[in-house]
Design an enzyme around this catalytic site. Structure first.
Site, PDB file in Angstrom:
ATOM      1  N   THR A 151       6.161  -5.442   2.722  1.00 29.09           N
ATOM      2  CA  THR A 151       7.396  -5.585   3.118  1.00 29.09           C
ATOM      3  C   THR A 151       7.853  -6.912   3.393  1.00 29.09           C
ATOM      4  OG1 THR A 151       6.837  -4.980   5.545  1.00 29.09           O
ATOM      5  CG2 THR A 151       7.416  -3.215   3.650  1.00 29.09           C
ATOM      6  N   ASP A 152       7.139  -7.985   3.633  1.00 28.99           N
ATOM      7  CA  ASP A 152       7.498  -9.057   4.390  1.00 28.99           C
ATOM      8  C   ASP A 152       8.417  -9.967   3.129  1.00 28.99           C
ATOM      9  OD1 ASP A 152       6.315  -8.744   6.631  1.00 28.99           O
ATOM     10  OD2 ASP A 152       5.127 -10.737   6.277  1.00 28.99           O
ATOM     11  N   LYS A 189      15.027  -7.380   5.052  1.00 27.90           N
ATOM     12  CA  LYS A 189      14.017  -6.770   6.176  1.00 27.90           C
ATOM     13  C   LYS A 189      14.698  -7.340   7.231  1.00 27.90           C
ATOM     14  CE  LYS A 189       9.371  -6.415   7.581  1.00 27.90           C
ATOM     15  NZ  LYS A 189       8.119  -6.525   7.415  1.00 27.90           N
ATOM     16  N   THR A 223       0.857  -1.074   0.021  1.00 30.17           N
ATOM     17  CA  THR A 223      -0.005  -0.094   0.015  1.00 30.17           C
ATOM     18  C   THR A 223       1.002   1.427   0.263  1.00 30.17           C
ATOM     19  OG1 THR A 223      -1.560  -1.149   1.446  1.00 30.17           O
ATOM     20  CG2 THR A 223      -1.805   1.243   1.340  1.00 30.17           C
TER      21      THR A 223
END
Lengths: 406, 622
Positions: A156-157, A233, A80
């Site tokens: 983002t994962d 990440k 998003t």
């Protein structure tokens, strides 16, 4: 009584009036006139005052095109950068229409004109190797269609995996930027706006590589431009979760001045011709070794997979027990790559006996590649060749900035 | 006049941890800050294309917020991590307060996000949960209904504000607080004050709320017939509540008069025609305008039919002009209006020119501002909006209480559009068993406790009130089982402690066991009451010691009657001539001499009795 109805509920001597909200379990959830939700046991007496009013979302017109600005294509996979909140239910809907995105983040309109397309609308944990191919083809089509840059919104994962996959699959004359938000777009403090502004800046820059542009610190001050094969990440929730591992980021974008500063060499806009190499072999896996790990794990994968990346300990080790199992798997034709669960630093299997035994067993050293990047690279190579020598050579060769010179 | 007022009390709870994380509820000095971060906030649209009016107004100014963090704040305060579940300790206290107010708890508590984008909440929203409704309290002025009780997180403390941004401190963010709102049942300023005091008493009765400056805040909702609902925030002292209500009534009455006058003049909606009048002031002597004109412009707007009304007083010391300029303050420093001119170095000629330029009739007012064009435009638009509201009556506003009882504009009254569910926090069911358990152990209210102390211990009204409201009331009751003087105990626990504290003694290190030890010694006649301050001072300095060991180390043990007699006889013997000379007048000086040696070890009355006896005897022997 249905969701959206305005009702009056009696509980003993008191009454509550409000709108029925969606709920699970033993309670009716009521939105009171003061905006608060409360839960009331289902056995309470309910009177319907008014049936649900349907809400017609407002539509806005597209912003005018500014011919002096470059054009950026936004491809959405489910991450998003702009969203609307249903203030009654709290439900958040991602916005893909360019008009909606520009209304939410008006600053973007000062940097570029936009085109938008939804490729997937999935949570990033539901990404698959085949989806990377579809995405790569869509990006290529946008570039062929004249886009000056492509921006991909992504959860983002697994953004790091997709970034690595696109880095191998695409040779690009224009910037390809992945962007997302760590803090949900329904909160006024979301990192979405700043990340999107900085990503657009990179998409219109001369950095013609696959990059990830995300917050550099806890503050809304600047974003880092990470090379797609080096980024990982490193935090579940912080804004500055993304780090370049074993390499410097390509550069940074200052949010206030919107200026880009670069730290390392990179491929320039127009330097290379567009080329797509989207072959992939999904039958590869990633295994983390841990003390006492049963060597039959290797046998399990050897029976079902074509390639295996091991996250070994330290310089790239597994227990002595594993060595014969690995040797057997390699003989069977499985390609096994060693990376380190340390993440930082490179593999060197010459220092200790176990390492030397592993090399003899046929393990390919993954250098300073991230384990996830090594997995994606192995899938990509195996999509093209099954020849052990070629696989070994390519795995050790720097293709998209993923591995340092040995 | 139809005054209707309601109170909103915000009281911090004295919990171990914050409402949504495990950080302590401890305030810090900004000099102890260990990290800093800066943020911006933006507002997400609602599905209806609707944005809360209060949030929208804040969002017009893109501000930079700087947060100071500590080793006692975490990623939750930083808005870098999802919240932990609602703190059960805080919920129990909120339920206890709700039951004391005769309220009905909901069956399931839902945490909401209330959009607040002035930066005081890092997330851009405040987490708040509706816990109970429909209560009441009885005061001497009648029954007042309690509408709602919400459990919310405290906002960050604003440290400073300038063009560079607003600085907030994160230590306070997330401390649990209860927000109690009464119905608008209050009809007189005096009643408002009594209700506020009563609510404060009930909150303190739990013994689980924070005490001291800033831990309780009152907001007042006020409306009069034909007026509007206005919320006045940040009332510092209960004593000001009456004045604030009186001044707000006055403000609304005067604003209604202005509306009537505008109607009489046939005023129409002010048009958004902003005119560049820079040339009027090309050679002005007004230093403020001169300075601004170097790089920027002077913009003006005509307020048709507002002439003379702009300068009209609506509260003592505040004019209608302040209502207008309050709206522009967030954009520019200084706005001018023709009702205040000539002045500031501006000439009559310039004013005439200005009036001509905007085609102003004698009945019209002109507002103008010098500064950066975009900001000046925003400022004038805000003023036009307020002027148009004056034609309608009184706008619904959130206002800030000023020290003199007046108030200034803060933001529009927020609507329900700013509330949506906090999906990161699960709803908490409230079982009947929990409510019953809390109901069974409700605390005695402070005013009941005071009456009981008067009755049971024979304390006077003042001392009973003092100890009943003190945090040491339970300790007082424990000490009373030792059979010592209630007055002495109260004085020790209140006056003595605060004197020692003023003296720099670390009295916060004194434990209940220390006090009990001291009064056990008193009860057993092992020390005199005069020794209490010295003993407490020693114990506070070395808190690991007990009262009984310290008393002998200090030599404060009571002297036996024999020892005292022996000492007095010695002194009387050595002062025989003095006694001969002075007679009974010798008692006072000799008393002083003896007390110097035995103070704290003996009851003064005993010394006096023995001394008088021995002097009489000595005189008899002469």
């Amino acid at each position: 009584m249905k969701v959206g109805d305005r009702v009056k509920i009696k509980r003993g001597n008191i009454t509550h009036t409000g709108i029925v909200m969606p709920s699970k379990g033993d309670f009716i959830v009521l939105k009171l006139d003061n905006g608060y939700n409360i839960g009331i046991k289902k056995d309470a007496k309910t009177f319907i005052l008014e049936k649900e009013k349907k809400i017609v979302p407002k539509k806005t017109s597209a912003p005018p095109i500014n011919p002096s600005l470059p054009t950026v294509s936004i491809l959405s996979t489910g991450g998003t950068i702009a969203s609307k909140v249903d203030y009654r239910t709290g439900a958040v809907t991602s916005q893909f229409d360019v008009e909606d995105i520009l209304r939410a983040i008006p600053e973007l309109g000062e940097i570029a004109n936009f085109k938008g397309e939804v490729i997937y609308n999935i949570l990033s944990e539901n990404m698959r190797a085949e989806y990377w191919q579809t995405l790569a083809r869509a990006i290529a089509a946008e570039i062929e269609g004249g886009a000056d840059g492509v921006m991909i919104t992504h959860g983002t994962d697994t953004m790091g995996y997709t970034a690595a996959a696109l880095s191998f699959m695409l040779i690009t004359p224009v910037p390809i930027v992945l962007v997302g938000s760590q803090r949900s777009a329904d909160r006024p403090s979301s990192d979405n706006a700043m990340n999107a502004v900085c990503a657009t800046k990179v998409a219109t820059s001369d950095i013609a590589e696959v990059t990830v542009v995300m917050h550099a610190t806890m503050s809304d001050d600047y974003c880092l431009i990470h090379r797609g094969t080096r980024v990982r990440k490193m935090h579940t929730s912080r804004r500055d979760a993304f780090h370049s591992i074993n390499a410097r980021p390509i550069g940074k974008v200052d949010y206030a001045t919107r200026e880009i500063e670069t730290f390392v060499e990179y491929k320039k806009r127009g330097e290379q011709k567009l080329m797509i190499k989207d072959h992939i072999e999904p039958k590869c896996s990633l295994v983390k070794f841990y003390p006492g790990a049963d060597p039959s794990i290797v046998d399990h994968y050897a029976a079902r997979y074509k390639g295996l990346v091991i996250e070994g300990t330290g310089l790239g080790h597994v227990s002595t027990e594993w060595v014969p199992h690995i040797e057997k798997a390699v003989k069977k034709g499985v390609h096994i790559v060693m990376t380190s669960q340390c993440l930082g630093g490179r593999i060197c299997d010459l220092v200790y006996d176990t390492g030397r035994d592993l090399l003899e067993a046929g393990v390919i050293e993954g250098g300073d590649m991230l384990p996830e990047t090594a997995l994606v690279k192995l899938m990509w190579i195996l999509g093209r060749t099954d020849d052990p020598d070629e696989v070994r050579t390519l795995m050790r060769k720097n293709i998209a900035g993923e591995i340092s010179g040995l | 006049m139809g005054l209707k007022a309601g109170l909103e009390i915000h009281q911090q709870l004295d919990t171990k941890r914050k409402l949504f994380c495990n950080c302590p509820t401890e305030l810090r000095s900004t000099s102890e800050s260990t990290y800093e971060m800066c943020r911006h906030l933006q507002i997400a649209e609602s599905e209806l294309g609707e944005i809360d009016r209060a949030a929208l107004e804040e969002a017009q100014v893109k501000r930079r917020f700087i947060y100071k963090g500590y080793d006692t704040t975490c990623l939750v305060e930083n808005d870098e991590s999802p919240p932990l579940p609602l703190n059960p300790e805080a919920l129990d206290i909120a339920l206890e307060v709700a039951l004391l107010l005769d309220m009905v708890p909901v069956d399931e508590v839902h945490t909401m996000r209330k959009i607040v984008i002035d930066g005081s909440n890092t997330a851009g929203f405040q987490r708040t949960a509706f816990v109970a409704s429909d209560g009441k309290i009885s005061t001497d002025e009648g029954i007042v209904h309690i509408d709602t009780l919400c459990l919310e997180e405290e906002a960050a403390q604003k440290i400073s504000e300038d063009v560079g941004g607003v600085v907030y401190s994160l230590d306070r963010l997330g401390i649990p607080l209860v927000e109690i709102a009464t119905k608008a049942d209050i009809t007189t300023p005096q009643q408002a004050r009594i209700v506020a005091e009563h609510l404060g008493m009930i909150l303190r009765s739990t013994g689980k709320v924070k005490r001291g400056i800033g831990t309780i805040r009152q907001d007042i909702n006020i409306s009069i017939a034909e007026g509007a609902r206005v919320e006045i925030k940040g009332v510092q002292t209960l004593g000001m509540i009456g004045t604030i209500i009186e001044r707000e009534v006055l403000r609304q009455v005067n604003l209604l008069k202005i509306k009537d006058e505008l109607k009489r003049r046939g005023a129409k909606h002010v048009k958004t025609e902003i005119i560049d009048v820079s040339d009027v002031f090309a050679s002005t002597q007004c230093s403020m305008i001169k300075k601004a004109l170097k790089n920027n412009a002077v913009l003006a707007v005509k307020l048709t039919s507002f002439g003379g009304l702009v300068g009209r007083e609506i509260q003592p010391g505040r004019q209608f002009w302040d209502e207008l300029s309050d709206r522009a303050k967030r954009f520019v420093g200084r706005v001018f209006h023709t009702d205040e001119l000539p002045g500031y170095g501006m000439t009559n000629a310039e004013i005439t020119k200005l009036k001509k330029k905007v085609h102003a009739a004698p009945d019209d007012g002109i507002i103008f501002v010098a500064g950066e064009r975009s900001k000046a435009n925003l400022a004038l638009n805000a003023i036009i909006q307020r002027a148009n509201e004056a034609l309608e009556g009184i706008p619904e506003e959130t206002r800030k209480a000023l020290e003199d009882g007046n108030s200034a504009y803060m933001r529009p009254l927020p609507g329900a559009a700013r509330m949506y569910p906090e999906t990161d926090v699960l709803p908490v069911p409230i079982s009947k068993e929990l409510v019953k358990k809390i109901q069974r152990s409700l605390p005695e209210l402070l005013h009941e406790r005071k009456e009981r102390y008067i009755r049971e211990y024979g304390l006077n009204d003042e001392l009973a009130g003092l100890i009943a409201c003190s945090e040491r009331a339970p300790l007082f009751e424990r000490i009373m089982t030792l059979g010592v003087s209630p007055t002495l105990v109260v004085r020790t626990l209140t006056a003595t402690i605060s004197e020692l504290s003023k003296d720099g003694v670390p009295v916060q290190l004194l434990t209940e066991q220390h006090f009990i030890g001291v009064f056990e010694l008193i009860s057993a006649n092992k020390m005199a009451k005069e020794g209490i301050p010295s003993l407490l001072r020693a114990l506070a300095t070395k808190p690991s010691k007990t009262a009984s060991t310290t008393v002998s180390e200090l030599g404060l043990e009571t002297l036996s009657k024999e020892d005292i007699e022996k000492l007095i006889i010695e002194i009387v013997e050595s002062k025989r001539d003095f006694i001969k000379e002075r007679g009974t007048d010798a008692v006072k000086p000799l008393m002083g001499l003896i007390m110097e040696q035995v103070r704290g070890k003996v009851d003064g009355e005993l010394v006096s009795t023995v001394l008088k006896e021995k002097i009489a005897k000595a005189m008899g022997e002469v």
